[in-house]
Design a protein around this motif. Structure first.
Motif, PDB file in Angstrom:
ATOM      1  N   UNK A   1       1.891   8.184 -64.534  1.00 29.90           N
ATOM      2  CA  UNK A   1       1.777   9.486 -64.721  1.00 29.90           C
ATOM      3  C   UNK A   1       0.294   9.665 -65.403  1.00 29.90           C
ATOM      4  N   UNK A   2      -0.674  10.509 -64.576  1.00 27.05           N
ATOM      5  CA  UNK A   2      -1.992  10.790 -64.894  1.00 27.05           C
ATOM      6  C   UNK A   2      -2.330  11.549 -65.827  1.00 27.05           C
ATOM      7  N   UNK A   3      -3.233  11.033 -66.732  1.00 27.38           N
ATOM      8  CA  UNK A   3      -3.432  12.046 -68.233  1.00 27.38           C
ATOM      9  C   UNK A   3      -3.764  13.582 -67.997  1.00 27.38           C
ATOM     10  N   UNK A   4      -4.133  13.784 -66.612  1.00 27.33           N
ATOM     11  CA  UNK A   4      -4.689  15.355 -66.302  1.00 27.33           C
ATOM     12  C   UNK A   4      -3.404  15.877 -66.047  1.00 27.33           C
ATOM     13  N   UNK A   5      -2.401  15.366 -65.277  1.00 27.16           N
ATOM     14  CA  UNK A   5      -1.278  15.901 -65.034  1.00 27.16           C
ATOM     15  C   UNK A   5      -0.377  16.149 -66.362  1.00 27.16           C
TER      16      UNK A   5
ATOM     17  N   UNK B   1      -1.917  16.709 -69.169  1.00 24.04           N
ATOM     18  CA  UNK B   1      -2.650  17.783 -69.927  1.00 24.04           C
ATOM     19  C   UNK B   1      -2.182  19.188 -69.111  1.00 24.04           C
ATOM     20  N   UNK B   2      -2.009  19.289 -67.880  1.00 26.19           N
ATOM     21  CA  UNK B   2      -1.451  20.673 -67.177  1.00 26.19           C
ATOM     22  C   UNK B   2      -0.391  20.885 -67.915  1.00 26.19           C
TER      23      UNK B   2
ATOM     24  N   UNK C   1      -6.498  19.497 -59.626  1.00 25.78           N
ATOM     25  CA  UNK C   1      -5.555  18.592 -60.233  1.00 25.78           C
ATOM     26  C   UNK C   1      -5.049  17.833 -58.693  1.00 25.78           C
ATOM     27  N   UNK C   2      -4.775  18.563 -57.845  1.00 26.22           N
ATOM     28  CA  UNK C   2      -4.388  17.943 -56.556  1.00 26.22           C
ATOM     29  C   UNK C   2      -5.255  17.030 -55.917  1.00 26.22           C
TER      30      UNK C   2
END
Length: 370
Positions: free
Chosen positions: A202-206, A208-209, A256-257
């Motif tokens: 699970x990416x941190x930027x996901x 954060x979104x 993000x994509x």
């Protein structure tokens, strides 16, 4: 305890420095006019060592506090740097220093003939070390994506050499979740079934979104964001697979994509999504995708033309005379001539099935109606 150790170390530095200064002054005849050689020289050395040792002992608390302040100032920005980047920077630093010293070493013996040449040699060596150290760090950080790909290739190459039997039980490809599939929620049930192998990234930027969506002023968005965070929490607690939060980010990429696609290439993984547009872009870039909607369509019961069904028509269709019904799994059935039977349960015959990435549509006609 640490401060005491540092204080005695600095005192030792003062003693050594006093000895070095005394030796230099004696060699330069700076003190010979005041004292004679022999035991007086030893006394002078001891006196200077004790003098500088005491000075360093007295000022050591201030030096230690200054060092700790500098460390604290550097610690905050360094902690924000990903570990991989720190390792690459150190690697670049080492390579740069090695190259600098290799360039200097052939000429060092020609620059030691006199004091002036020695000073010049030392200055050139220092400058080259600084320049190549900075170049090494800069190049490795700018080329980090290519280096990551090289390391990934080497890992895959080494795995391929282990043989077929070992590769069958090797580590599976990581699965990277995007925001839409976490909010959707079906991924939790799929992971519980054990059909997917981990690790789940699970990416941190996901994350954060999801937080931004959960903090939205719009009620619907806020509810979707909070649902996504709840699903994520359940995945971490209820799924037996390894679930890992990846802190890797791409500051030069805004969408993000696009970050997801880059991260997938970096980790040699697969994206799990139900975003139709992300699915298409990933196909163009050659990134493997697991689409939840395609999976849902694949496990729906197969319906073939000519099959009879008993359904309940609930509303009008878009075209004239059509009625619309739904199966338990949400599949839409468009019935020709079904408008006049809205609200009724009727028997229909399937005429055709339209399969798309977004879902499945069944077209039917009323039974015993020509």
């Amino acid at each position: 305890m640490v401060e005491k150790v540092f204080r005695w170390i600095l005192t030792l530095v003062g003693l050594v420095l006093g000895y070095a200064v005394a030796e230099i002054l004696i060699k330069l005849d700076a003190v010979n006019r005041f004292i004679v050689s022999g035991v007086y020289h030893l006394g002078f050395i001891a006196l200077l060592m004790i003098f500088l040792g005491i000075i360093f002992y007295v000022i050591s608390p201030y030096i230690i506090r200054l060092i700790f302040k500098v460390i604290e100032m550097l610690e905050v920005p360094i902690q924000k740097i990903p570990t991989n980047d720190v390792i690459l920077a150190v690697l670049g630093l080492i390579i740069g220093l090695i190259i600098a010293n290799l360039l200097v070493s052939p000429f060092s013996k020609f620059l030691t003939g006199s004091t002036i040449l020695s000073v010049i040699a030392s200055a050139v060596t220092l400058i080259l070390n600084i320049v190549f150290a900075i170049l090494g760090i800069d190049i490795t950080l700018k080329k980090k994506e290519e280096l990551y790909n090289v390391f990934t290739f080497l890992k895959r190459f080494s795995k391929d050499k282990k043989g077929k039997s070992e590769s069958k039980i090797g580590i599976s490809q990581p699965k990277i979740l995007d925001t839409s599939v976490i909010i959707d929620g079906r991924i939790l049930d799929i992971l519980k079934t054990g059909f997917l192998e981990g690790p789940i990234l699970i990416p941190s930027f996901v994350l954060e979104e999801l937080r931004h969506i959960a903090d939205s002023s719009d009620n619907l968005k806020r509810a979707r964001g909070r649902r996504g965070l709840d699903i994520l929490n359940s995945i971490q607690k209820e799924v037996s697979l390894k679930v890992e939060i990846i802190e890797k980010d791409f500051d030069n990429i805004q969408e993000v994509d696009s970050k997801l696609l880059k991260l997938c290439q970096l980790y040699n993984g697969k994206i799990i999504t139900n975003d139709f547009n992300l699915n298409k872009v990933a196909e163009v870039q050659g990134v493997p995708v697991l689409n939840i909607n395609e999976l849902a369509n694949a496990v729906k019961p197969i319906v073939i033309p000519g099959e009879e069904m008993h359904i309940h028509i609930i509303k009008d269709g878009k075209e004239a005379g059509q009625g619309v019904a739904y199966l338990d799994d949400g599949t839409m059935i468009v019935v020709e001539g079904g408008k006049k039977h809205v609200g009724e349960a009727v028997n229909v015959v399937v005429t055709s099935v339209l399969q798309t990435a977004a879902g499945r549509m069944i077209f039917a006609k009323l039974k015993n109606v020509s």
